[in-house]
Design an enzyme around this catalytic site. Structure first.
Site, PDB file in Angstrom:
ATOM      1  N   ASN A   9       0.873  -1.181   0.000  1.00  0.00           N
ATOM      2  CA  ASN A   9       0.000   0.000   0.000  1.00  0.00           C
ATOM      3  C   ASN A   9       0.908   1.228   0.000  1.00  0.00           C
ATOM      4  OD1 ASN A   9      -1.814   2.050   0.475  1.00  0.00           O
ATOM      5  ND2 ASN A   9      -2.280   1.438   2.593  1.00  0.00           N
ATOM      6  N   LYS A  11       0.106   4.290  -0.442  1.00  0.00           N
ATOM      7  CA  LYS A  11      -0.540   5.518   0.067  1.00  0.00           C
ATOM      8  C   LYS A  11      -0.228   6.681  -0.895  1.00  0.00           C
ATOM      9  CE  LYS A  11      -0.191   3.490   4.611  1.00  0.00           C
ATOM     10  NZ  LYS A  11      -0.181   3.650   6.063  1.00  0.00           N
ATOM     11  N   HIS A  94      -9.559   1.157   4.564  1.00  0.00           N
ATOM     12  CA  HIS A  94      -8.305   1.391   5.288  1.00  0.00           C
ATOM     13  C   HIS A  94      -8.572   2.397   6.411  1.00  0.00           C
ATOM     14  CE1 HIS A  94      -4.297   2.786   6.257  1.00  0.00           C
ATOM     15  NE2 HIS A  94      -3.856   1.653   5.741  1.00  0.00           N
ATOM     16  N   GLU A  96      -7.039   4.899   7.448  1.00  0.00           N
ATOM     17  CA  GLU A  96      -6.851   6.316   7.084  1.00  0.00           C
ATOM     18  C   GLU A  96      -8.078   6.842   6.337  1.00  0.00           C
ATOM     19  OE1 GLU A  96      -3.048   5.818   5.172  1.00  0.00           O
ATOM     20  OE2 GLU A  96      -2.192   5.307   7.120  1.00  0.00           O
ATOM     21  N   GLU A 163      -5.698  -4.638  10.562  1.00  0.00           N
ATOM     22  CA  GLU A 163      -4.668  -3.628  10.804  1.00  0.00           C
ATOM     23  C   GLU A 163      -5.020  -2.844  12.065  1.00  0.00           C
ATOM     24  OE1 GLU A 163      -2.452  -2.468   6.967  1.00  0.00           O
ATOM     25  OE2 GLU A 163      -4.301  -1.328   7.016  1.00  0.00           O
ATOM     26  N   GLY A 169       2.063   2.591  10.798  1.00  0.00           N
ATOM     27  CA  GLY A 169       3.016   3.682  10.641  1.00  0.00           C
ATOM     28  C   GLY A 169       3.663   4.123  11.946  1.00  0.00           C
ATOM     29  N   SER A 208       3.075  -1.806  10.583  1.00  0.00           N
ATOM     30  CA  SER A 208       4.510  -1.833  10.891  1.00  0.00           C
ATOM     31  C   SER A 208       5.169  -3.193  10.631  1.00  0.00           C
ATOM     32  CB  SER A 208       4.774  -1.368  12.326  1.00  0.00           C
ATOM     33  OG  SER A 208       4.376  -0.015  12.471  1.00  0.00           O
TER      34      SER A 208
HETATM   35  P1  PGA Z   1       2.639   0.516   7.774  1.00  0.00           P
HETATM   36  O1  PGA Z   1       1.195   0.711   7.080  1.00  0.00           O
HETATM   37  O2  PGA Z   1       3.193  -0.786   7.243  1.00  0.00           O
HETATM   38  O3  PGA Z   1       3.423   1.712   7.329  1.00  0.00           O
HETATM   39  O4  PGA Z   1       2.395   0.475   9.235  1.00  0.00           O
HETATM   40  C1  PGA Z   1       0.328  -0.380   6.858  1.00  0.00           C
HETATM   41  C2  PGA Z   1      -0.926   0.127   6.196  1.00  0.00           C
HETATM   42  O5  PGA Z   1      -1.354   1.249   6.490  1.00  0.00           O
HETATM   43  O6  PGA Z   1      -1.538  -0.574   5.363  1.00  0.00           O
END
Ligand code: PGA
Length: 247
Positions: A9, A11, A94, A96, A163, A169, A208
């Site tokens: 992903n 983003k 997601h 976000e 998640e 993140g 992460s």
């Molecule tokens: P990250 O993000 O691996 O940077 O924690 C995962 C995601 O948001 O799908």
């Protein structure tokens, strides 16, 4: 036996040159990989990605789609358009999108329905906040996200991603045991609503994931691969994560 799946992903990151670098890396190590791989770049790069990865087994996905099929919705892109552009998968729900763009389960349910109608595989994302975990609400939160967001879903063409919001993140990952517990709960939920696919559906962990922690996470019985954010922007790291997902 479920085929492992690893999804990148990107983003709001990446460009055409990163697509080329990633494709070169994935081509070089293709023979030693058993997992299926999907790259989700920003939507405008889907056609270029389809082309650049055409000599590899890597598939392309999008990060979002409209909750409407067509019409006066300036700036939106439909599942059908993404499919025509070369996407086979689409992330839906997601955290976000839920938190920053106020997407609720009702809109997400419609996105899942339209994405499947367009022939895409939705990757439906669920996860609790730290506050919800500390209040012991994990099970209730995830079950309501699943119940409401997947109300129209065809479970035979669906991926679920767990998640935890507090792990995205942040550098904090769920422990393999914490993740496994939720994955088993999600699979038990699928067994209630669509028993015939419960053992087949791929449930990915995200939050992460790095080359260093991927193998222990992916070796849990109900974790079938990962949804990778930050580490998917570095081809060698992403490749190492993909190699850790063994069938
Ligand atoms: P990250 O993000 O691996 O940077 O924690 C995962 C995601 O948001 O799908």
């Amino acid at each position: 036996m479920r085929q492992p799946l690893v999804i990148a992903n990107w983003k709001l990151n990446g460009d055409v040159s990163l697509l080329h670098e990633m494709a070169a890396q994935m081509r070089a190590t293709q023979a030693s990989r058993t997992a299926s791989i999907v790259i989700c770049p920003p939507a405008v790069f889907v056609p270029a990605a389809k082309d650049i990865f055409s000599a590899t087994a890597v598939k392309i996905g999008a990060q979002n789609c409209a909750a409407q099929a067509e019409g006066a919705f300036t700036g939106e892109i439909s599942g059908h358009m993404l499919q025509e552009a070369g996407a086979e998968y689409v992330l839906i729900g997601h955290s976000e999108r839920r938190a920053l763009f106020a997407e609720d389960n009702k809109a997400l349910a419609e996105k899942v329905r339209l994405a499947q109608l367009a022939g895409l595989y939705p990757v439906f994302c669920v996860g609790e906040t730290l506050e919800q975990r500390e209040a012991n609400d994990v099970q209730a939160v995830i079950r309501s996200q699943l119940n409401e967001g997947l109300v129209h879903a065809d479970f035979s063409r669906l991926v679920i991603a767990y998640e935890p919001v507090w792990a995205i993140g942040t550098g904090k990952t769920a422990s393999p045991e914490q993740a496994q517990e939720v994955h088993a709960m999600i699979r038990a939920w699928v067994a209630e609503v669509a028993p015939e696919v419960a053992q087949k559906i791929q449930i990915l962990y995200g939050g992460s994931v790095k080359a260093e922690n991927a193998e222990t996470l992916f070796s849990q019985p109900d974790i079938d691969g990962g949804l990778i954010g930050g580490a998917s922007l570095v081809p060698s790291q992403f490749d190492a994560i993909c190699q850790a997902a063994k069938g």
